[in-house]
Motif scaffolding. Structure first.
Motif, short mmCIF file in Angstrom:
data_model
loop_
_atom_site.label_atom_id
_atom_site.label_comp_id
_atom_site.label_asym_id
_atom_site.label_seq_id
_atom_site.Cartn_x
_atom_site.Cartn_y
_atom_site.Cartn_z
N THR A 114 0.81 -1.21 0.00
CA THR A 114 0.00 0.00 0.00
C THR A 114 0.85 1.26 0.00
O THR A 114 1.98 1.28 0.47
CB THR A 114 -0.92 0.04 1.24
OG1 THR A 114 -0.12 -0.06 2.42
CG2 THR A 114 -1.91 -1.11 1.21
N GLN A 115 0.26 2.34 -0.51
CA GLN A 115 0.79 3.69 -0.41
C GLN A 115 -0.41 4.60 -0.19
O GLN A 115 -1.44 4.44 -0.83
CB GLN A 115 1.52 4.09 -1.68
CG GLN A 115 2.69 3.20 -2.06
CD GLN A 115 3.33 3.65 -3.37
OE1 GLN A 115 4.03 4.64 -3.43
NE2 GLN A 115 3.05 2.91 -4.43
N ALA A 116 -0.26 5.56 0.72
CA ALA A 116 -1.40 6.41 1.04
C ALA A 116 -0.95 7.63 1.83
O ALA A 116 0.21 7.74 2.24
CB ALA A 116 -2.45 5.63 1.84
N TRP A 117 -1.91 8.56 2.05
CA TRP A 117 -1.71 9.71 2.94
C TRP A 117 -2.44 9.41 4.24
O TRP A 117 -3.56 8.89 4.24
CB TRP A 117 -2.27 10.97 2.31
CG TRP A 117 -1.56 11.45 1.08
CD1 TRP A 117 -0.64 10.77 0.33
CD2 TRP A 117 -1.70 12.74 0.47
NE1 TRP A 117 -0.22 11.54 -0.72
CE2 TRP A 117 -0.84 12.75 -0.66
CE3 TRP A 117 -2.47 13.86 0.74
CZ2 TRP A 117 -0.74 13.87 -1.50
CZ3 TRP A 117 -2.37 14.97 -0.08
CH2 TRP A 117 -1.52 14.96 -1.19
N TYR A 118 -1.79 9.77 5.35
CA TYR A 118 -2.32 9.42 6.67
C TYR A 118 -2.35 10.62 7.60
O TYR A 118 -1.57 11.57 7.45
CB TYR A 118 -1.45 8.34 7.32
CG TYR A 118 -1.41 7.02 6.60
CD1 TYR A 118 -2.36 6.03 6.86
CD2 TYR A 118 -0.41 6.74 5.68
CE1 TYR A 118 -2.32 4.81 6.21
CE2 TYR A 118 -0.35 5.52 5.03
CZ TYR A 118 -1.30 4.56 5.29
OH TYR A 118 -1.25 3.35 4.64
N VAL A 119 -3.23 10.54 8.61
CA VAL A 119 -3.23 11.44 9.76
C VAL A 119 -3.39 10.59 11.01
O VAL A 119 -3.86 9.45 10.94
CB VAL A 119 -4.37 12.48 9.68
CG1 VAL A 119 -4.15 13.45 8.52
CG2 VAL A 119 -5.73 11.80 9.58
N PRO A 120 -3.01 11.11 12.18
CA PRO A 120 -3.20 10.34 13.42
C PRO A 120 -4.67 10.17 13.77
O PRO A 120 -5.49 11.08 13.58
CB PRO A 120 -2.50 11.22 14.48
CG PRO A 120 -1.61 12.13 13.71
CD PRO A 120 -2.28 12.37 12.41
N ARG A 121 -5.00 9.01 14.30
CA ARG A 121 -6.37 8.72 14.70
C ARG A 121 -6.84 9.68 15.78
O ARG A 121 -8.01 10.07 15.83
CB ARG A 121 -6.47 7.27 15.17
CG ARG A 121 -7.89 6.78 15.40
CD ARG A 121 -7.91 5.29 15.75
NE ARG A 121 -7.39 4.47 14.69
CZ ARG A 121 -8.09 4.06 13.64
NH1 ARG A 121 -9.36 4.41 13.52
NH2 ARG A 121 -7.52 3.29 12.72
N GLY A 215 3.61 0.59 2.73
CA GLY A 215 3.77 -0.64 3.47
C GLY A 215 3.92 -1.82 2.52
O GLY A 215 3.50 -1.74 1.36
N PRO A 216 4.56 -2.88 3.02
CA PRO A 216 4.87 -3.14 4.43
C PRO A 216 6.14 -2.42 4.91
O PRO A 216 7.14 -2.40 4.20
CB PRO A 216 5.06 -4.65 4.48
CG PRO A 216 5.50 -5.03 3.10
CD PRO A 216 4.81 -4.07 2.18
#
Length: 337
Positions: A114-121, A215-216
């Protein structure tokens, strides 16, 4: 994608041992593995080497290098086994080699790179979350102040991929296509270690951050429950192809989520004919993004080598690997742990 750099440095050989003599290897030379220069491949390679040594009585070697040279080596027959083939990145070389019988695809190692944009939960969930409405890339401008860039305080900071990597270029195009360049800076760390350290530090301190990652990797293994993937337009092959062709990022008008990529195990064509038992084992080799990220996090947290992480996996996840091999092979591997 490389989760980090694990350089094997030189050819490493695992000899036949007394413990492995219960089974005689079906080839009379070491099995040669591709030592691709990232951690997940190093982990998979060491798992396969341990099973080959103790389950099948086979010595092995690792030749370190990068993707294209090692793939060409497998086509020539200098390399027998590659545990991570990212087909999408090497189709121009891969497809003709398959058609010519020079290499053989043994199936998917893990189906969900996977590849993506993230923010903290903690930013988006909970009664006191400061960004409850932040669900997609389209929402980011409303929350730019939360991600304030200390070097340009009027904008938020987006942590892009490493400078010079293909993902950095794609993310830069996405920033333009999503209309984010007026509200976010495009921060590009110089190394993978610098990017991982920045993200890890923010998450441990519960600070706001919006970032790209893949990831991974050990980072996703460590923080899988701590982060949330931002929504993007669903992956569209046509839009993706258009995005890749754009030369000037400022001219990108449309973007789409990264595709989820299967990663394969492959062998040299002659080796496939010479070592049917090993090929049967490698054809059954199956993992997942989450599982590999968990093992890479074990490496990171314990300062373990790939070989030590492989033994940890074999000791703790019999539910996974014993299905890859016949019972008598599994018994020999267990006895060696």
């Amino acid at each position: 994608m490389a989760a980090g750099i694990f350089c094997l440095g030189a050819v490493l050989t695992i000899p036949n041992t007394a413990a492995a003599q219960a089974s005689t290897c079906e080839i009379d030379r070491p099995v040669v593995f591709a030592g691709l220069d990232w951690d997940s491949n190093a982990f998979h390679t060491e798992v396969a080497r341990f099973i080959a040594r103790h389950g099948y009585g086979c010595a092995s070697e690792v030749i370190p290098g990068s993707t294209i040279p090692l793939l060409n080596g497998m086509i020539r027959g200098d390399i027998d086994v590659t545990m991570e083939i990212w087909k999408v990145n090497v189709l121009e070389i891969w497809n003709p080699a398959v058609e010519a019988g020079q290499v053989k695809d043994l199936g998917v190692n893990f189906p969900d790179a996977t590849q993506a944009w993230y923010v903290p939960r903690y930013l988006v969930e909970g009664d006191d979350a400061p960004a409850k409405g932040l669900k997609s890339v389209a929402d980011l401008p409303r929350y730019a102040a939360l991600f304030r860039d200390p070097e340009e305080p009027s904008k938020g900071r987006f942590y892009n991929c490493i400078a010079g990597w293909g993902c950095e270029t794609i993310n830069t195009k996405k920033l333009h296509a999503y209309g984010l360049t007026d509200s976010f800076t495009n921060f590009r760390p110089g190394t993978g270690a610098a990017l991982a350290a920045a993200i890890d530090s923010h998450l441990l301190r519960r600070r706001p951050i919006v970032f790209y990652y893949w990831g991974p990797t050990w980072l996703l293994g460590k923080h899988a429950d701590t982060i949330v993937q931002l929504e993007e337009p669903p992956y569209d092959p046509q839009v993706w192809a258009e995005l890749e062709k754009v030369d000037d990022p400022a001219q990108a008008k449309r973007a789409t989520a990264y595709p989820t990529v299967p990663v394969y195990v492959a062998v040299n064509g002659r080796f496939a004919a010479q070592a049917p038992k090993l090929v049967a084992f490698l054809s059954n080799y199956r993992t997942t993004n989450a599982l590999v990220s968990e093992m890479l996090n074990h490496m990171q947290e314990t300062d373990a080598t790939a070989a030590e992480a492989a033994k940890h996996f074999l000791k703790t996840r019999e539910d996974v690997w014993t299905g890859w091999v016949p019972p008598e092979v599994a018994a020999r591997v267990k006895a060696a742990l």
